[in-house]
Scaffold this motif. Structure first.
Motif, PDB file in Angstrom:
ATOM      1  N   ALA A   9       0.843  -1.192   0.000  1.00 23.62           N
ATOM      2  CA  ALA A   9       0.000   0.000   0.000  1.00 23.62           C
ATOM      3  C   ALA A   9       0.877   1.240   0.000  1.00 23.62           C
ATOM      4  CB  ALA A   9      -0.899  -0.013   1.227  1.00 23.62           C
ATOM      5  N   PHE A  10       0.411   2.308  -0.677  1.00 28.33           N
ATOM      6  CA  PHE A  10       1.110   3.585  -0.559  1.00 28.33           C
ATOM      7  C   PHE A  10       0.076   4.675  -0.376  1.00 28.33           C
ATOM      8  CE2 PHE A  10      -0.101   4.085  -4.885  1.00 28.33           C
ATOM      9  CZ  PHE A  10       0.083   5.409  -5.246  1.00 28.33           C
ATOM     10  N   SER A  11       0.504   5.799   0.159  1.00 27.00           N
ATOM     11  CA  SER A  11      -0.423   6.843   0.583  1.00 27.00           C
ATOM     12  C   SER A  11      -1.190   7.400  -0.605  1.00 27.00           C
ATOM     13  CB  SER A  11       0.347   7.971   1.281  1.00 27.00           C
ATOM     14  OG  SER A  11      -0.523   9.017   1.631  1.00 27.00           O
ATOM     15  N   ALA A  12      -2.522   7.405  -0.482  1.00 30.52           N
ATOM     16  CA  ALA A  12      -3.364   7.927  -1.555  1.00 30.52           C
ATOM     17  C   ALA A  12      -4.641   8.478  -0.960  1.00 30.52           C
ATOM     18  CB  ALA A  12      -3.657   6.846  -2.564  1.00 30.52           C
ATOM     19  N   ALA A  13      -4.526   9.229   0.097  1.00 24.73           N
ATOM     20  CA  ALA A  13      -5.703   9.652   0.857  1.00 24.73           C
ATOM     21  C   ALA A  13      -6.190  11.033   0.466  1.00 24.73           C
ATOM     22  CB  ALA A  13      -5.377   9.617   2.349  1.00 24.73           C
ATOM     23  N   LEU A  14      -6.187  11.323  -0.824  1.00 25.95           N
ATOM     24  CA  LEU A  14      -6.675  12.615  -1.276  1.00 25.95           C
ATOM     25  C   LEU A  14      -8.120  12.483  -1.745  1.00 25.95           C
ATOM     26  CD1 LEU A  14      -3.516  13.877  -3.202  1.00 25.95           C
ATOM     27  CD2 LEU A  14      -4.167  14.315  -0.829  1.00 25.95           C
ATOM     28  N   ALA A  15      -8.715  13.618  -2.126  1.00 24.91           N
ATOM     29  CA  ALA A  15     -10.152  13.641  -2.424  1.00 24.91           C
ATOM     30  C   ALA A  15     -10.523  12.712  -3.562  1.00 24.91           C
ATOM     31  CB  ALA A  15     -10.595  15.070  -2.728  1.00 24.91           C
ATOM     32  N   GLY A  16      -9.630  12.551  -4.524  1.00 17.69           N
ATOM     33  CA  GLY A  16      -9.969  11.742  -5.686  1.00 17.69           C
ATOM     34  C   GLY A  16      -9.616  10.287  -5.559  1.00 17.69           C
ATOM     35  N   ASN A  17      -9.215   9.832  -4.365  1.00 10.79           N
ATOM     36  CA  ASN A  17      -8.873   8.425  -4.194  1.00 10.79           C
ATOM     37  C   ASN A  17     -10.120   7.565  -4.378  1.00 10.79           C
ATOM     38  OD1 ASN A  17      -7.079   6.292  -3.546  1.00 10.79           O
ATOM     39  ND2 ASN A  17      -8.013   6.186  -1.513  1.00 10.79           N
ATOM     40  N   PRO A  18     -10.138   6.627  -5.320  1.00 11.54           N
ATOM     41  CA  PRO A  18     -11.363   5.863  -5.573  1.00 11.54           C
ATOM     42  C   PRO A  18     -11.805   5.054  -4.367  1.00 11.54           C
ATOM     43  CG  PRO A  18      -9.820   5.656  -7.394  1.00 11.54           C
ATOM     44  CD  PRO A  18      -9.077   6.322  -6.291  1.00 11.54           C
ATOM     45  N   THR A  19     -13.094   5.042  -4.143  1.00 11.33           N
ATOM     46  CA  THR A  19     -13.669   4.261  -3.047  1.00 11.33           C
ATOM     47  C   THR A  19     -13.599   2.776  -3.331  1.00 11.33           C
ATOM     48  OG1 THR A  19     -15.173   6.076  -2.511  1.00 11.33           O
ATOM     49  CG2 THR A  19     -15.765   3.897  -1.702  1.00 11.33           C
ATOM     50  N   ASN A  20     -13.851   2.394  -4.558  1.00 12.55           N
ATOM     51  CA  ASN A  20     -13.892   0.987  -4.940  1.00 12.55           C
ATOM     52  C   ASN A  20     -12.593   0.571  -5.627  1.00 12.55           C
ATOM     53  OD1 ASN A  20     -16.613   0.378  -4.101  1.00 12.55           O
ATOM     54  ND2 ASN A  20     -17.301   1.671  -5.789  1.00 12.55           N
ATOM     55  N   PRO A  21     -12.315  -0.721  -5.653  1.00 14.93           N
ATOM     56  CA  PRO A  21     -11.131  -1.191  -6.381  1.00 14.93           C
ATOM     57  C   PRO A  21     -11.220  -0.847  -7.872  1.00 14.93           C
ATOM     58  CG  PRO A  21     -11.995  -2.909  -4.932  1.00 14.93           C
ATOM     59  CD  PRO A  21     -13.023  -1.820  -4.964  1.00 14.93           C
ATOM     60  N   ILE A  22     -10.064  -0.750  -8.479  1.00 11.47           N
ATOM     61  CA  ILE A  22      -9.970  -0.453  -9.908  1.00 11.47           C
ATOM     62  C   ILE A  22      -9.136  -1.551 -10.572  1.00 11.47           C
ATOM     63  CG2 ILE A  22      -9.188   1.187 -11.656  1.00 11.47           C
ATOM     64  CD1 ILE A  22     -11.436   2.288  -9.963  1.00 11.47           C
ATOM     65  N   LEU A  23      -9.712  -2.187 -11.570  1.00  8.80           N
ATOM     66  CA  LEU A  23      -8.942  -3.085 -12.428  1.00  8.80           C
ATOM     67  C   LEU A  23      -8.239  -2.258 -13.492  1.00  8.80           C
ATOM     68  CD1 LEU A  23     -11.218  -6.167 -13.270  1.00  8.80           C
ATOM     69  CD2 LEU A  23      -9.434  -6.008 -11.533  1.00  8.80           C
ATOM     70  N   PHE A  24      -7.052  -2.683 -13.878  1.00 10.67           N
ATOM     71  CA  PHE A  24      -6.365  -2.057 -15.005  1.00 10.67           C
ATOM     72  C   PHE A  24      -5.329  -3.039 -15.532  1.00 10.67           C
ATOM     73  CE2 PHE A  24      -3.798  -1.047 -11.335  1.00 10.67           C
ATOM     74  CZ  PHE A  24      -2.477  -1.050 -11.779  1.00 10.67           C
ATOM     75  N   VAL A  25      -4.749  -2.718 -16.675  1.00 12.90           N
ATOM     76  CA  VAL A  25      -3.717  -3.577 -17.248  1.00 12.90           C
ATOM     77  C   VAL A  25      -2.433  -2.790 -17.396  1.00 12.90           C
ATOM     78  CG1 VAL A  25      -5.434  -4.924 -18.507  1.00 12.90           C
ATOM     79  CG2 VAL A  25      -4.241  -3.064 -19.679  1.00 12.90           C
ATOM     80  N   THR A  26      -1.325  -3.517 -17.424  1.00 11.34           N
ATOM     81  CA  THR A  26      -0.047  -2.923 -17.774  1.00 11.34           C
ATOM     82  C   THR A  26       0.343  -3.386 -19.169  1.00 11.34           C
ATOM     83  OG1 THR A  26       1.008  -4.746 -16.570  1.00 11.34           O
ATOM     84  CG2 THR A  26       0.846  -2.607 -15.450  1.00 11.34           C
ATOM     85  N   GLN A  27       1.071  -2.506 -19.854  1.00  6.49           N
ATOM     86  CA  GLN A  27       1.433  -2.786 -21.237  1.00  6.49           C
ATOM     87  C   GLN A  27       2.824  -2.220 -21.507  1.00  6.49           C
ATOM     88  OE1 GLN A  27      -0.049  -4.374 -24.017  1.00  6.49           O
ATOM     89  NE2 GLN A  27       1.944  -3.908 -24.903  1.00  6.49           N
ATOM     90  N   VAL A  28       3.632  -2.996 -22.201  1.00  2.21           N
ATOM     91  CA  VAL A  28       4.893  -2.465 -22.706  1.00  2.21           C
ATOM     92  C   VAL A  28       4.574  -1.287 -23.618  1.00  2.21           C
ATOM     93  CG1 VAL A  28       6.880  -2.967 -24.163  1.00  2.21           C
ATOM     94  CG2 VAL A  28       6.025  -4.695 -22.582  1.00  2.21           C
ATOM     95  N   PRO A  29       5.252  -0.147 -23.486  1.00  2.00           N
ATOM     96  CA  PRO A  29       4.979   0.981 -24.381  1.00  2.00           C
ATOM     97  C   PRO A  29       5.110   0.576 -25.852  1.00  2.00           C
ATOM     98  CG  PRO A  29       6.299   1.722 -22.535  1.00  2.00           C
ATOM     99  CD  PRO A  29       6.212   0.213 -22.431  1.00  2.00           C
ATOM    100  N   MET A  30       4.135   1.009 -26.638  1.00  2.59           N
ATOM    101  CA  MET A  30       4.113   0.747 -28.083  1.00  2.59           C
ATOM    102  C   MET A  30       4.047   2.101 -28.774  1.00  2.59           C
ATOM    103  SD  MET A  30       4.166  -2.586 -28.159  1.00  2.59           S
ATOM    104  CE  MET A  30       3.814  -2.897 -29.883  1.00  2.59           C
ATOM    105  N   PRO A  31       5.173   2.740 -29.046  1.00  2.97           N
ATOM    106  CA  PRO A  31       5.150   4.161 -29.414  1.00  2.97           C
ATOM    107  C   PRO A  31       4.681   4.483 -30.826  1.00  2.97           C
ATOM    108  CG  PRO A  31       7.401   3.330 -29.333  1.00  2.97           C
ATOM    109  CD  PRO A  31       6.532   2.238 -28.800  1.00  2.97           C
ATOM    110  N   ASN A  32       4.897   3.599 -31.780  1.00  2.00           N
ATOM    111  CA  ASN A  32       4.695   3.992 -33.176  1.00  2.00           C
ATOM    112  C   ASN A  32       3.249   3.891 -33.632  1.00  2.00           C
ATOM    113  OD1 ASN A  32       7.285   4.757 -33.826  1.00  2.00           O
ATOM    114  ND2 ASN A  32       7.894   2.726 -34.532  1.00  2.00           N
TER     115      ASN A  32
END
Length: 879
Positions: A9-32
């Motif tokens: 965990a890291f500090s994220a206690a600001l107003a916009g911190n989401p109440t619910n969990p968030i799914l997301f993906v990571t991706q190798v940068p694909m610049p072109n």
């Protein structure tokens, strides 16, 4: 491994911190993202707005994963923790995976996503990889901490093609985009209409328990993306609308004419473009260089840069057409009713578009920044594109999206939203005249920057990708700060590097716009390598964080549905055609019916094309201004046949085909045949109506033609539309009237036409003649029976046809015999089902009354759907 996967965990206690969990993906940068007229030199990737579905490592780097971020800041790699036993014996190596597009189910206990499993093992490995759909369970944070594993499964019965952008539909179905050809024929994989790169064919629906349930909901010649079921039970999605002639065919066909008056600036190319004669795999192919000029494309207007054609063939009276916009669309879950969201027009929410004819001052350029001074339309907010549509869970009918360019920024731009875009309490879509584009981020208010190639803009922008409104009232998006030019590879082919960082960020209101608030992760490092052809590519750095999805339950709505409009249903009834039987017939031939009531009626805001229109045959006319009146006589339907191919340096055409607007032929024989009609065109009714049986499950468009020898095109549809088999759809007028037609105003509106379409009545009579319901009548005009026999039976036949149900009423009538004394008065209805030709029996009880022979009759009347034959009355003699 477990500690790393669970994260910290890291500090994220600001107003916009989401109440619910968030799914997301990571991706190798694909610049072109490269745009050229040379097809082999153009390229997109899995993070591009289009042509983003290819699974080879050149289009989709390996090393990403699926993550869940909890409200205390803990980030968990779900795939590292997951039970893979239903998919693979062991978890594949991280540098063989790529993940995208998570979507949470209605109860927030599972998620769908798309994943590639596998990578080339060596420089010579040519294994083909596919994006496929997977589902994963979502244990709570506490369950994960106690050792409960997410369980991974592969979605059953999905097509063996690239399947992306999955979402949960209704009734257990899964919705997604796929490059499966629209009709399943492998050689018809699609190329889009802009750069002629591979694309998905549209939106698909699947019940994983049944392989036969696979259904194409929407055929999209250039692609359809990111579907979701909204609060009203509609499937909303982003569609790439690019109905235009093929630029590569033009630049392949000839060099530019650089001298006045043409002053063309394009560069001749050698893509080897040409036409197949039809969609079959063995169809002959002819290059455009061997075809008559411009015969390879007949619709719509020539491209803007094709000045020679515009001047030589059209006397410079036309502006060129290069429609290119990502628009919000909707379709019912069964695939009916597909159209722009609430039937909004491009001119009502999008950027400017030049008028079609230059030589008619009534026809105007439509610009959101200029007051057109008619119809109550004023200057207004607009978007260039509406990417990654997502509904606000707290405000049904409000949709967020990213207004970004079609390439160069990986779909990132400024955040905008559409309001008043839902459904009324009465179940009808809100009037699109009330739809508004709202600028959510500050940069959206400014002029849209041209982030193209190496151009550097003076003031850097912060760009946002895939914005998602959350159930706590906040927003999350993938954010790129300090952007001043399009992305490109600033590294090497072996060690690519992007100009951009894409970090998952929550956002909060600051005044009237949203600003960045909290980085949702401390940054996730990827260290990976994989082969792209003969090159071993390596990356060691911060991952792109993409495709956020809130883990929160949603109420599952009832599915939106379509029904036949009461006016058209009335024409079916008055024509004696059983509507369900007609629809079943359409479904049996993979067809649909489209009906219009009066094509001379146009929306009061739609003045980019001619709007003073008159039917050639009858003088039916609607004019919104004085000046030129355009005669229209025919509606020509054009189907999106996949007939354009490209040699791409080879001697035979490369894989994949682009659509060519081709006059209707698949269902042509089902329509009323008019001598002298243009190919694929039907005659307009005297009232301005049309009715056409069209192919289902295939993109279609149309245009209005005059009745001169040239059959000149007067008004063109600007979008491809798909119908479902058995669908009967009405467009009262096109472009549909929102508040008033062109003769009215906001203060004094003239609504959409309500006439019973004459063309529909004509088509139904034609159809009845070819598919008769049959004639019902007595098999004998007379009969006799002994009074003592107790009853007499009569036979009624159905002959000459069996289409649809038929009913006929019967009743007895006194002759010399009297009801109640000599026989029992008898009445009722005989019924035949569709296809039933068996004779039916009427039985009349007889009384053994004294006296001589007496007579009564049994009369047939009021036939429904069938006709009454000559023997409608039978006389019975009682002896």
């Amino acid at each position: 491994m477990l500690a790393t996967a669970l994260g910290t965990a890291f500090s994220a206690a600001l107003a916009g911190n989401p109440t619910n969990p968030i799914l997301f993906v990571t991706q190798v940068p694909m610049p072109n993202e490269v745009n050229t007229r040379i097809i082999n030199n153009s390229s997109m990737s899995c993070v591009s707005p289009f042509s983003n579905h290819l699974a080879d490592t050149g289009h989709c780097g390996r090393g990403g994963s699926l993550h869940e971020r909890f409200s205390d800041g803990q980030v968990v790699d779900l795939l590292a923790l997951a039970d893979w036993s239903a998919v693979a014996a062991t978890r594949p190596a991280a540098n063989t995976l790529s993940v995208r597009n998570p979507s949470v189910n209605w109860t927030a206990t599972k998620a769908l996503f798309s994943m590639v499993v596998g990578a080339p093992a060596s420089a010579t490995d040519t294994t083909q990889f596919l994006w496929q759909l997977y589902e994963i369970t979502l244990p709570t944070q506490a369950q994960l901490a106690s050792g409960v594993k997410p369980v991974l499964t592969k979605v059953a019965n999905q097509p063996p093609y690239n399947n992306v952008f999955p979402t949960y539909g209704l009734g257990g179905k899964v919705l997604f985009s796929s490059d499966r050809p629209y009709n399943g024929q492998a050689h018809l994989q699609q190329r889009e209409e802009y750069l002629s790169l591979p694309t998905v064919s549209g939106l698909w629906s699947l019940d994983p328990s049944s392989v036969s349930s696979l259904q194409l909901l929407h055929h999209a010649p250039s692609g359809a993306f990111r579907p979701m079921v909204d609060s009203f039970g509609r499937v909303v999605f982003t569609n790439w609308d690019h109905l235009a002639r093929d630029p590569e065919a033009v630049t392949d066909s000839r060099p530019p004419v650089t001298t006045a008056p043409y002053s063309e600036t394009f560069t001749q190319t050698n893509n080897g473009s040409g036409n197949f004669t039809d969609e079959t795999a063995s169809a002959p192919f002819t290059q455009v260089t061997a075809m008559a000029p411009n015969s390879w494309d007949i619709f719509p207007e020539p491209r803007n840069f094709d000045r020679k054609t515009l001047i030589d063939d059209y006397a410079d009276t036309l502006n060129g057409m290069a429609l290119n916009i990502f628009m919000p669309w909707m379709v019912n879950p069964d695939g009916t009713g597909g159209e722009l969201l609430n039937h909004v027009g491009r001119h009502e929410v999008g950027p400017g578009v030049a008028r079609s004819y230059k030589n008619d001052t009534n026809i105007v350029d439509l610009s959101p920044t200029t007051n057109p001074n008619y119809g109550g339309m004023t200057t207004r907010n607009y978007f260039n594109n509406f990417l990654s549509i997502h509904e606000d869970p707290l405000n049904p009918g409000t949709y967020y999206g990213s207004d970004g360019p079609d390439l160069g920024t990986h779909g990132a731009g400024q955040i905008v939203k559409l309001t008043n875009a839902g459904v009324t309490s009465g179940g009808t879509p809100q009037n699109p005249d009330g739809m508004r584009v709202v600028y959510v981020t500050a940069g959206a208010k400014a002029a849209k920057p041209a982030l193209i190639g190496s151009v550097v803009i003076a003031t850097p922008e912060t760009l946002y990708r895939t914005p998602v409104a959350l159930s706590d009232g906040n927003l999350v998006a993938s954010v790129m700060p300090n952007v001043n030019q399009a992305d490109s590879n600033v590294g090497t082919s072996a060690q690519p590097a992007s100009r951009y960082t894409l970090r998952l960020t929550s956002m909060k209101l600051s005044g009237s716009t949203y600003v960045q608030d909290v980085l949702l992760t401390p940054g996730i490092t990827l260290s990976t390598s994989y082969y792209v052809g003969s090159t071993l590519v390596s990356y060691n750095g911060t991952a792109w964080e993409l495709d956020p999805a809130e883990v929160a339950p949603r109420s599952q709505p009832a599915a939106s549905t379509a029904s036949v409009d009461s006016i058209e249903a009335g024409v079916f009834a008055s024509s004696g055609v059983h509507l369900p039987t007609f629809q079943s017939y359409l479904a049996s031939i993979n067809a649909a019916l489209t009906v219009g009531r009066n094509v001379t009626k146009r929306d009061m805001h739609d003045r980019q094309q001619p709007f003073n229109l008159r039917v050639s045959w009858s003088g039916t006319q609607t004019s919104g201004a004085s000046g030129s009146v355009y005669d229209v006589a025919w509606l020509q339907v054009l189907q999106g046949d996949l007939r354009r191919g490209y040699l791409l340096g080879k001697t035979t055409p490369a894989t994949g085909r682009r659509v060519v607007a081709t006059p209707l032929h698949d269902t042509w024989s089902e329509n009323v045949q008019t001598p002298g009609a243009p190919t694929g065109a039907v005659r307009l009714g005297d009232d301005g109506s049309f009715a056409v049986i069209v192919p289902a499950g295939k993109a279609l468009t149309w245009q209005l033609l005059d009745n001169t020898t040239a059959k000149k095109s007067q008004v063109k549809e600007r979008f491809w539309v798909t119908f479902q088999k058995g669908e009967v759809r009405t467009c009262a007028s096109c472009h549909g009237v929102n508040t008033s037609d062109q003769t009215g105003s906001v203060a004094a509106p003239v609504p959409a036409p309500t006439n019973a379409p004459q063309a529909l009545a004509s088509l139904l009579q034609y159809w009845k003649a070819n598919h008769p319901a049959g004639t019902v009548q007595h098999t004998a005009a007379s009969g006799s029976a002994l009074k003592a026999s107790g009853s007499v039976s009569l036979t009624v036949s159905r002959t000459g046809g069996s289409t649809g149900p038929v009913t006929v009423a019967f009743s007895t009538a006194d002759g010399t015999a009297r009801a109640g004394v000599d026989y029992a008065a008898t009445s009722g209805t005989l019924s035949w089902a569709n296809g039933d030709t068996a004779s039916k029996t009427i039985t009349v009880p007889l009384f053994n009354s004294p006296g001589t022979a007496q007579t009564f009759s049994v009369n047939l009347s009021n036939p429904q759907y069938g006709s009454l034959g000559a023997v409608s009355s039978a006389t019975i003699t009682e002896n």
